[in-house]
Design a protein around this motif. Sequence first.
Motif, PDB file in Angstrom:
ATOM      1  N   LYS A   1      -3.030  -3.499  -8.186  1.00 47.73           N
ATOM      2  CA  LYS A   1      -1.952  -4.672  -7.677  1.00 47.73           C
ATOM      3  C   LYS A   1      -1.885  -4.598  -6.296  1.00 47.73           C
ATOM      4  CE  LYS A   1       2.318  -4.565  -9.334  1.00 47.73           C
ATOM      5  NZ  LYS A   1       3.398  -4.902 -10.158  1.00 47.73           N
ATOM      6  N   ILE A   2      -1.848  -6.029  -5.728  1.00 47.52           N
ATOM      7  CA  ILE A   2      -1.673  -6.211  -4.321  1.00 47.52           C
ATOM      8  C   ILE A   2      -0.602  -7.162  -4.109  1.00 47.52           C
ATOM      9  CG2 ILE A   2      -2.770  -6.913  -2.237  1.00 47.52           C
ATOM     10  CD1 ILE A   2      -5.442  -6.579  -3.435  1.00 47.52           C
ATOM     11  N   VAL A   3       0.520  -6.510  -3.407  1.00 39.30           N
ATOM     12  CA  VAL A   3       1.541  -7.415  -3.560  1.00 39.30           C
ATOM     13  C   VAL A   3       1.890  -7.746  -1.553  1.00 39.30           C
ATOM     14  CG1 VAL A   3       4.084  -7.473  -3.769  1.00 39.30           C
ATOM     15  CG2 VAL A   3       2.585  -6.337  -5.489  1.00 39.30           C
ATOM     16  N   ASN A   4       2.140  -8.840  -1.514  1.00 36.84           N
ATOM     17  CA  ASN A   4       2.572  -9.374  -0.171  1.00 36.84           C
ATOM     18  C   ASN A   4       4.157  -9.796  -0.363  1.00 36.84           C
ATOM     19  OD1 ASN A   4      -0.315 -10.121   0.063  1.00 36.84           O
ATOM     20  ND2 ASN A   4       0.070  -9.468   2.012  1.00 36.84           N
ATOM     21  N   VAL A   5       4.996  -8.882   0.542  1.00 36.16           N
ATOM     22  CA  VAL A   5       6.597  -9.388   0.716  1.00 36.16           C
ATOM     23  C   VAL A   5       6.510 -10.160   2.106  1.00 36.16           C
ATOM     24  CG1 VAL A   5       8.940  -8.717   0.275  1.00 36.16           C
ATOM     25  CG2 VAL A   5       7.043  -7.635  -1.102  1.00 36.16           C
TER      26      VAL A   5
ATOM     27  N   LEU B   1       8.431 -21.111   0.530  1.00 40.86           N
ATOM     28  CA  LEU B   1       7.582 -20.517  -0.334  1.00 40.86           C
ATOM     29  C   LEU B   1       8.139 -19.324  -0.889  1.00 40.86           C
ATOM     30  CD1 LEU B   1       4.562 -20.844   2.309  1.00 40.86           C
ATOM     31  CD2 LEU B   1       5.144 -22.248  -0.028  1.00 40.86           C
ATOM     32  N   PRO B   2       7.671 -18.704  -1.912  1.00 39.18           N
ATOM     33  CA  PRO B   2       8.027 -17.346  -2.377  1.00 39.18           C
ATOM     34  C   PRO B   2       7.660 -16.439  -1.666  1.00 39.18           C
ATOM     35  CG  PRO B   2       6.589 -18.801  -3.874  1.00 39.18           C
ATOM     36  CD  PRO B   2       6.496 -19.573  -2.906  1.00 39.18           C
ATOM     37  N   ALA B   3       8.714 -15.699  -1.598  1.00 41.55           N
ATOM     38  CA  ALA B   3       8.766 -14.462  -0.773  1.00 41.55           C
ATOM     39  C   ALA B   3       7.738 -13.236  -1.153  1.00 41.55           C
ATOM     40  CB  ALA B   3      10.024 -13.554  -0.683  1.00 41.55           C
ATOM     41  N   VAL B   4       7.478 -13.360  -2.524  1.00 41.72           N
ATOM     42  CA  VAL B   4       6.562 -12.335  -2.946  1.00 41.72           C
ATOM     43  C   VAL B   4       5.373 -12.885  -3.751  1.00 41.72           C
ATOM     44  CG1 VAL B   4       6.341 -10.435  -4.647  1.00 41.72           C
ATOM     45  CG2 VAL B   4       8.403 -10.803  -3.548  1.00 41.72           C
ATOM     46  N   THR B   5       4.104 -12.537  -3.265  1.00 40.84           N
ATOM     47  CA  THR B   5       2.993 -12.822  -3.894  1.00 40.84           C
ATOM     48  C   THR B   5       1.918 -11.651  -4.271  1.00 40.84           C
ATOM     49  OG1 THR B   5       2.765 -14.935  -2.325  1.00 40.84           O
ATOM     50  CG2 THR B   5       0.774 -14.407  -3.567  1.00 40.84           C
ATOM     51  N   ALA B   6       1.632 -11.826  -5.542  1.00 37.88           N
ATOM     52  CA  ALA B   6       0.923 -10.772  -6.075  1.00 37.88           C
ATOM     53  C   ALA B   6      -0.247 -11.042  -6.980  1.00 37.88           C
ATOM     54  CB  ALA B   6       1.837  -9.845  -6.885  1.00 37.88           C
TER      55      ALA B   6
ATOM     56  N   GLY C   1      -0.403 -11.675 -10.389  1.00 33.72           N
ATOM     57  CA  GLY C   1      -0.032 -10.470 -10.452  1.00 33.72           C
ATOM     58  C   GLY C   1       1.902 -10.552 -10.889  1.00 33.72           C
ATOM     59  N   GLY C   2       2.331 -11.819 -10.460  1.00 33.48           N
ATOM     60  CA  GLY C   2       3.651 -11.912 -10.686  1.00 33.48           C
ATOM     61  C   GLY C   2       4.111 -12.016 -12.306  1.00 33.48           C
TER      62      GLY C   2
ATOM     63  N   ARG D   1      13.706 -13.754 -11.972  1.00 34.69           N
ATOM     64  CA  ARG D   1      12.452 -13.699 -12.588  1.00 34.69           C
ATOM     65  C   ARG D   1      12.457 -12.910 -13.773  1.00 34.69           C
ATOM     66  NH1 ARG D   1       9.269 -14.771 -15.145  1.00 34.69           N
ATOM     67  NH2 ARG D   1       6.939 -15.025 -15.141  1.00 34.69           N
ATOM     68  N   ILE D   2      12.867 -11.534 -13.704  1.00 35.27           N
ATOM     69  CA  ILE D   2      12.945 -10.704 -14.595  1.00 35.27           C
ATOM     70  C   ILE D   2      13.758 -10.742 -15.623  1.00 35.27           C
ATOM     71  CG2 ILE D   2      12.798  -8.025 -15.255  1.00 35.27           C
ATOM     72  CD1 ILE D   2      10.208  -8.814 -13.600  1.00 35.27           C
TER      73      ILE D   2
END
Length: 306
Positions: free
Chosen positions: A64-68, A77-82, A100-101, A134-135
């Motif tokens: 899993k690759i996550v950009n914060v 834009l969303p702060a988290v992309t996965a 990933g999200g 989101r969760i």
Amino acid sequence: MQILSARDLIERLPYDVLVRDLPPLLLRKTDSPQRHVHTVHQAGEPDATLLMMPAWTEGFGGVKIVNVTPGNAARSLPAVTASYLLFDAVTGEHRALLDGGELTARRTAAVAAIAADRLALSHAHRLLLVGSGRIASELAFAYRAVRDIRTVDVYSPTHANAEKLAHHLRDHGFAATATEDLANAAQRADIIACATLSHTPLVKGEWLAPGQHVALIGGYTHDMREADDAAMARASIWVDSHAAMSEAGDLAGPLSHGIIRYEDIRGTLPDLCRHAQVERREEVITLFKSVGEASQDLAAAAIALR
């Protein structure tokens, strides 16, 4: 290589399937090296973070690759992309690229439901959601796969967000209400599920009653707390992984101050997965603390591809 969008994952990973099929996969021996965390510097931008979380088991593996990216707030834009890359562990062939999200949200909610299926009383039907992100927005649907959840109270520090989530849940058949009285909602709930990034305890032990089940899903660093020391001291505690005891403030804090002991931790998610019922006694308050683990992403991705 298949490309699976968020919509694809919603179709392929309904919660009744996840709560049925995840447990045997989570019992498989899986190698999950420590996640890689890197700071990404860009001129004129707040520091961003790149995370990479690998795992592999017999036959398949994934990363899993996550950009914060905090600077995305100014760009709307969303702060988290996965994204999640699933590969064949024997040939190295890349099998699928998944959103990933959506994968993270659905496996997180499903893991909470699996724990509740072993720990919550069989007649539990009233849910309190603490958080509206989101969760939190997935949890009522996940719990409904294991219990007859009819009534949902939603609490958020931003009441408008609680109202929005409650409206969404009403549209999907729940008797949902936004509340500003957290203490009263907690006292009435059968299941209390927290999915926040709070640094101050929200759920207090003095509110809890025997037979309740509490899930702490949001906090994942030492300075995050969703429940106070009294709540931790009163509860029979289970964790998704041993890492929760060192990474999560809800456990690390009380452990360091002697409020609870390591011997008080009853077991882990794999322990729960081995049994259909673990602890459903009217006099016990059960608590499940999760921080997430790469093996959970891998198992859910494998189900999606299958």
